[in-house]
Design a protein around this motif. Structure first.
Motif, PDB file in Angstrom:
ATOM      1  N   ASP A   1       0.859  -1.145  -0.063  1.00  0.00           N
ATOM      2  CA  ASP A   1      -0.038   0.028  -0.132  1.00  0.00           C
ATOM      3  C   ASP A   1       0.893   1.367  -0.181  1.00  0.00           C
ATOM      4  OD1 ASP A   1      -2.203  -1.494   0.182  1.00  0.00           O
ATOM      5  OD2 ASP A   1      -2.621  -1.496   2.254  1.00  0.00           O
ATOM      6  N   TYR A   2       1.868   1.299   0.740  1.00  0.00           N
ATOM      7  CA  TYR A   2       2.742   2.198   0.947  1.00  0.00           C
ATOM      8  C   TYR A   2       3.313   2.690  -0.555  1.00  0.00           C
ATOM      9  CZ  TYR A   2       5.827   5.376   3.485  1.00  0.00           C
ATOM     10  OH  TYR A   2       6.355   6.428   4.158  1.00  0.00           O
ATOM     11  N   ASN A   3       4.083   1.510  -1.245  1.00  0.00           N
ATOM     12  CA  ASN A   3       4.587   1.761  -2.618  1.00  0.00           C
ATOM     13  C   ASN A   3       3.524   2.270  -3.548  1.00  0.00           C
ATOM     14  OD1 ASN A   3       7.157   1.118  -2.050  1.00  0.00           O
ATOM     15  ND2 ASN A   3       6.946  -1.108  -2.291  1.00  0.00           N
ATOM     16  N   GLN A   4       2.275   2.151  -3.547  1.00  0.00           N
ATOM     17  CA  GLN A   4       1.329   2.424  -4.399  1.00  0.00           C
ATOM     18  C   GLN A   4       1.001   3.870  -4.054  1.00  0.00           C
ATOM     19  OE1 GLN A   4      -2.064  -0.325  -3.816  1.00  0.00           O
ATOM     20  NE2 GLN A   4      -1.091  -1.957  -5.198  1.00  0.00           N
ATOM     21  N   GLN A   5       1.004   4.262  -2.854  1.00  0.00           N
ATOM     22  CA  GLN A   5       0.646   5.717  -2.547  1.00  0.00           C
ATOM     23  C   GLN A   5       1.859   6.469  -3.183  1.00  0.00           C
ATOM     24  OE1 GLN A   5      -1.862   7.469  -1.603  1.00  0.00           O
ATOM     25  NE2 GLN A   5      -0.623   9.142  -1.782  1.00  0.00           N
ATOM     26  N   LEU A   6       3.246   5.938  -3.144  1.00  0.00           N
ATOM     27  CA  LEU A   6       4.409   6.533  -3.474  1.00  0.00           C
ATOM     28  C   LEU A   6       4.238   6.913  -4.876  1.00  0.00           C
ATOM     29  CD1 LEU A   6       7.364   5.119  -1.054  1.00  0.00           C
ATOM     30  CD2 LEU A   6       6.660   7.742  -1.447  1.00  0.00           C
ATOM     31  N   LYS A   7       4.032   5.860  -5.519  1.00  0.00           N
ATOM     32  CA  LYS A   7       3.920   5.912  -7.072  1.00  0.00           C
ATOM     33  C   LYS A   7       2.926   7.063  -7.378  1.00  0.00           C
ATOM     34  CE  LYS A   7       5.303   1.079  -7.934  1.00  0.00           C
ATOM     35  NZ  LYS A   7       4.861  -0.117  -8.358  1.00  0.00           N
ATOM     36  N   ARG A   8       1.910   7.077  -6.698  1.00  0.00           N
ATOM     37  CA  ARG A   8       0.928   8.139  -7.028  1.00  0.00           C
ATOM     38  C   ARG A   8       1.634   9.587  -6.653  1.00  0.00           C
ATOM     39  NH1 ARG A   8      -2.709   4.157  -5.005  1.00  0.00           N
ATOM     40  NH2 ARG A   8      -2.756   5.253  -2.921  1.00  0.00           N
ATOM     41  N   GLY A   9       2.037   9.560  -5.608  1.00  0.00           N
ATOM     42  CA  GLY A   9       2.536  10.818  -4.987  1.00  0.00           C
ATOM     43  C   GLY A   9       3.969  11.584  -5.580  1.00  0.00           C
ATOM     44  N   ILE A  10       4.502  10.627  -6.345  1.00  0.00           N
ATOM     45  CA  ILE A  10       5.784  11.285  -6.739  1.00  0.00           C
ATOM     46  C   ILE A  10       5.636  12.082  -7.897  1.00  0.00           C
ATOM     47  CG2 ILE A  10       6.467   9.279  -8.280  1.00  0.00           C
ATOM     48  CD1 ILE A  10       9.358   9.300  -7.256  1.00  0.00           C
ATOM     49  N   VAL A  11       4.708  11.918  -8.550  1.00  0.00           N
ATOM     50  CA  VAL A  11       4.388  12.737  -9.842  1.00  0.00           C
ATOM     51  C   VAL A  11       4.173  14.301  -9.431  1.00  0.00           C
ATOM     52  CG1 VAL A  11       2.813  13.293 -11.881  1.00  0.00           C
ATOM     53  CG2 VAL A  11       3.689  10.842 -11.251  1.00  0.00           C
ATOM     54  N   PRO A  12       3.172  14.523  -8.715  1.00  0.00           N
ATOM     55  CA  PRO A  12       3.031  15.776  -8.217  1.00  0.00           C
ATOM     56  C   PRO A  12       4.167  16.367  -7.484  1.00  0.00           C
ATOM     57  CG  PRO A  12       1.256  14.399  -7.025  1.00  0.00           C
ATOM     58  CD  PRO A  12       1.949  13.627  -8.043  1.00  0.00           C
ATOM     59  N   VAL A  13       4.927  15.684  -6.629  1.00  0.00           N
ATOM     60  CA  VAL A  13       5.949  16.230  -6.019  1.00  0.00           C
ATOM     61  C   VAL A  13       7.027  16.676  -7.062  1.00  0.00           C
ATOM     62  CG1 VAL A  13       8.014  15.766  -4.502  1.00  0.00           C
ATOM     63  CG2 VAL A  13       5.533  14.860  -3.931  1.00  0.00           C
ATOM     64  N   PHE A  14       7.217  15.610  -7.995  1.00  0.00           N
ATOM     65  CA  PHE A  14       8.372  15.868  -9.040  1.00  0.00           C
ATOM     66  C   PHE A  14       8.027  17.329 -10.064  1.00  0.00           C
ATOM     67  CE2 PHE A  14       9.585  15.465 -13.636  1.00  0.00           C
ATOM     68  CZ  PHE A  14      11.097  15.713 -13.385  1.00  0.00           C
ATOM     69  N   LEU A  15       6.752  17.339 -10.410  1.00  0.00           N
ATOM     70  CA  LEU A  15       6.179  18.585 -11.034  1.00  0.00           C
ATOM     71  C   LEU A  15       6.401  19.771 -10.261  1.00  0.00           C
ATOM     72  CD1 LEU A  15       3.003  17.029 -13.015  1.00  0.00           C
ATOM     73  CD2 LEU A  15       5.296  17.544 -13.734  1.00  0.00           C
ATOM     74  N   PHE A  16       5.990  19.662  -9.098  1.00  0.00           N
ATOM     75  CA  PHE A  16       6.116  20.984  -8.277  1.00  0.00           C
ATOM     76  C   PHE A  16       7.489  21.508  -8.015  1.00  0.00           C
ATOM     77  CE2 PHE A  16       6.645  22.553  -3.880  1.00  0.00           C
ATOM     78  CZ  PHE A  16       5.927  23.708  -4.023  1.00  0.00           C
ATOM     79  N   ILE A  17       8.481  20.639  -7.579  1.00  0.00           N
ATOM     80  CA  ILE A  17       9.676  20.767  -7.476  1.00  0.00           C
ATOM     81  C   ILE A  17      10.578  21.396  -8.679  1.00  0.00           C
ATOM     82  CG2 ILE A  17      10.121  19.696  -5.243  1.00  0.00           C
ATOM     83  CD1 ILE A  17      11.695  17.629  -6.979  1.00  0.00           C
ATOM     84  N   THR A  18      10.166  20.768  -9.667  1.00  0.00           N
ATOM     85  CA  THR A  18      10.774  21.127 -11.076  1.00  0.00           C
ATOM     86  C   THR A  18      10.398  22.606 -11.335  1.00  0.00           C
ATOM     87  OG1 THR A  18       9.254  19.922 -12.138  1.00  0.00           O
ATOM     88  CG2 THR A  18      11.485  19.010 -11.924  1.00  0.00           C
TER      89      THR A  18
END
Length: 713
Positions: A502-519
């Motif tokens: 479950d944690y990995n699935q949430q990370l996969k969903r969360g990494i996209v908005p985090v990446f877009l935000f910081i870039t």
């Protein structure tokens, strides 16, 4: 001279140094005392998790059904049934100890040579680790008195005790090792005791204040137990670096013949400004972790933002006050040999940097290609990255007694140590349809008062392999729906494997908005600070190359075992699930330390009238000493964490140390100058929409604008 914000702060602090110094000390003391009095609040199991498993934990927490801390004792004998005497003895000792709530009869393995005893610790499960030592001692005594059998123990309480002991020892080791290392590097960089002590002292006081404030905030945002280690890591590295940049510029200006007041003002206007930009960039990048949807990252974000903010403010306030007060005494305690070496290094303008830059600037296409190829080659293993929440048996290392016990228990009783835990909540847990569904399972515990039932379901495999994952999927998608459909009950699955999935699935969903935000934010900050979309784009690309190379090294070492023995570690087959996102955000922020500092000095030379090629050489040569020292400190601090006992701390330390090393060498000394040389004057193109914004000065004297020098730009 035009005074920017950093210059105004620095000048005020220098003129009101008593207020600045006393104010800083009061702030640190009050923060530490208040935080110590308030204590910290750690996150619950449901807050630490995600998805279906977190919902299961939340049901148990709301019902107050904290399951007792369970322990497993494996007794292995050379022949079938040879374990019976030892099992009888250890059962009697445990029941008489008063530390154990229940002890189940031994369960024999298929071959009859092993037996498994399950027990539950008495008292609060959250403090069971503090009370498990007598049980460990009793099991060890039985083991030592029976030479024909082996006893192995693994469970919640024993793992918690081991984890607590390791965290305490590791944090103390990190403090006792990282600080002297940083001090030693600064002694080499400055050649004087007082100059070396200033950055370390300021970084440590910043960490102390941040620890106190974070404890206060933890009552609103609960924290993970390693958050303080992460804060110390970031605080020491960033705090020392910021002070190093500031102090190095002030000393360089003094060596160039400036008087003390002018040198301090120039350092505040240039390096102080770079510190503010870098600090804001790091904090904004860290804020991206709030978008992950996981409380762990929210705590990491809060901790790093807090310590970076305090370190940044200290560098532009109390540091200039201290430098003004000390004056030439900042060179007190000069080490003769190091002092002479540093003086020669200053005069040479960075001999090593010059030796590297000469061929790079002469053949920028070749070196740009070589740099990119090298980083992509290092990044290649990241394509097969596997992430998981590492269990305690992997965290402690394969030779740890707990890891050995876990493996032996798993081999003899597959699914025994880490069964899936099914949580069932119904309006009436005693209703006939629900009772009929529960009857199809073994090891069912029913709480009628809260209408909740718990089911332990052993999973095939070793608890984390493909067989175990397939078994979990079948349990969730087939067996449970078939059993409980039509009963009206809420059914959720938790347990170590379920939590990891479950944690990995949430990370996969969360990494996209985090990446877009910081870039996006990094691009906008660089665009605003340097008024160049080319500089902003190259910043993003170079950062991504550093991150990708760090991922590749982590996967090669910790997933595949390449060079693991040389680093004093071992392959565990996976990367800790929270590390890829954390490393991405941290490196995007920290790389700005060097990037802003170096590019600001290049822009300063260009604003002074130099062509781009000359400005690149001058900027990098003049910053080479500070960047080398800052990188050495960061690499040393991160490498210390790579030597700690916990596997996730090892992975974090090695990943960050390698990334910073590559960033300060391959990226800053090869890729940055070669790419900027290829781009030439295009580096400084300003979008029309930004030409009306206030111009941010990079130099120490007013300089004509680019439009005044060459209107066609």
């Amino acid at each position: 001279m035009r005074r920017n914000l950093a210059a105004r702060i620095g000048v005020w602090s220098a003129r009101h140094r008593t207020a600045a110094i006393v104010g800083w000390l009061l702030f640190v003391v009050l923060s530490a005392v208040a935080g110590g009095a308030a204590g910290i609040v750690e996150m619950s199991d449901s807050e630490a998790g995600a998805g279906d498993s977190a919902r299961a934990q939340k049901i148990l927490e709301d019902a107050g059904l904290d399951r007792p801390a369970g322990e497993l004792i494996l007794i292995s004998a050379e022949k079938a049934g040879g374990w019976r005497t030892a099992a009888t003895e250890v059962t009697a000792v445990l029941k008489a100890s008063g530390d154990v709530r229940t002890v189940e009869p031994p369960l024999a393995s298929d071959g009859g040579r092993e037996a498994l005893i399950r027990l539950e610790m008495a008292g609060d499960p959250t403090t069971a680790g503090d009370r498990v030592q007598p049980v460990l001692d009793a099991v060890r005594e039985v083991d030592q008195s029976h030479r024909d059998v082996e006893l192995h123990q693994f469970g919640d309480a024993s793992a918690d005790k081991r984890l607590g002991d390791l965290l305490t020892d590791d944090f103390q080791r990190a403090e006792l090792t990282a600080v002297p290392l940083a001090l030693g590097i600064l002694l080499v960089a400055f050649g004087a005791v007082v100059a070396a002590l200033l950055p370390v002292g300021l970084a440590l006081t910043a960490c102390l204040a941040a620890f106190g404030l974070l404890s206060l905030v933890s009552h609103q945002l609960h924290l993970f137990q390693t958050t303080y280690s992460v804060m110390f890591l970031m605080g020491l590295a960033v705090g020392v670096d910021y002070c190093l940049f500031y102090l190095r510029r002030e000393r360089d200006e003094r060596a160039a013949g400036r008087d003390a007041e002018t040198a301090l003002r120039i350092a505040a206007a240039t390096s102080g400004r770079a510190v503010l930009i870098s600090g804001v960039t790091v904090m904004v990048a860290m804020a991206g972790m709030f978008l992950s949807g996981l409380m762990l990252f929210k705590g990491f974000a809060l901790a790093t933002i807090l310590v970076v903010l305090i370190a940044m403010l200290g560098s532009v306030t109390v540091l200039p006050a201290l430098l003004s007060w000390l004056g030439d005494r900042v060179d007190a305690g000069r080490i003769p040999l190091l002092g002479r070496r540093r003086a020669r290094a200053h005069g040479s303008g960075g001999a090593f940097a010059g030796a590297v830059l000469t061929p790079v600037l002469a053949r920028p296409k070749l070196f740009a290609a070589l740099g990119v190829i090298a980083l992509l080659a290092l990044a290649a293993p990241a394509v097969g990255m596997k992430t998981e929440q590492l269990g305690m048996e992997k965290q402690f290392g394969s030779d740890s007694p707990l890891s050995v016990a876990y493996q032996r228990i798993t081999d003899a009783f597959p699914g025994g140590p880490e069964p899936a835990r099914v949580v069932v909540r119904a309006n009436d847990i005693t209703a006939a349809p629900v009772r009929a569904a529960l009857a199809g399972f073994d090891r069912v515990t029913v709480d009628r008062e809260h209408d909740v039932a718990q089911i332990d379901v052993p999973l095939a495999g070793n608890g984390s392999d493909a067989r175990s994952r397939q078994a979990l999927t079948e349990l969730r998608e087939q067996r449970l729906p078939a059993a409980f459909d039509g009963t009206g009950a809420d059914v959720h699955v938790t347990g170590s494997l379920a939590e990891s999935v479950d944690y990995n699935q949430q990370l996969k969903r969360g990494i996209v908005p985090v990446f877009l935000f910081i870039t996006a934010v990094t691009f906008l900050l660089m665009l605003f600070c340097f008024r160049s979309y080319v500089i902003a784009l190259t910043s993003i690309v170079l950062n991504l190359l550093s991150v990708a190379a760090a991922y590749g090294v982590m996967v090669a070492v910790f997933q595949h075992g390449v060079g693991a023995a040389l680093l004093g570690t071992e392959a565990v087959g996976a990367i800790q699930s929270w590390l890829p996102l954390f490393v991405l955000v941290v490196l995007f922020g920290l790389s700005m330390d060097y990037h802003v500092f170096v590019v600001s000095r290049i822009r300063e030379a260009w604003d002074g009238g130099a062509d781009t090629q000359t400005a690149i050489g001058e900027g990098i040569r003049r910053t080479a000493g500070a960047v080398t020292g800052a990188a050495a400190i960061m690499v040393a601090v991160f490498a210390v964490f790579g030597t700690l006992s916990m596997q996730d701390m090892k992975q974090m330390g090695v990943g960050l140390a390698v990334a910073v090393l590559l960033d300060a060498t391959v990226v800053r000394m090869v890729l940055l100058p070669s790419v900027m040389a290829l781009l030439g004057e295009r580096n400084w193109r300003t979008p029309r929409m930004l030409r009306r914004l206030p111009r941010m000065e990079h130099g120490d004297e007013p300089a004509p604008t680019a439009a005044e020098r060459e209107p066609s730009r």
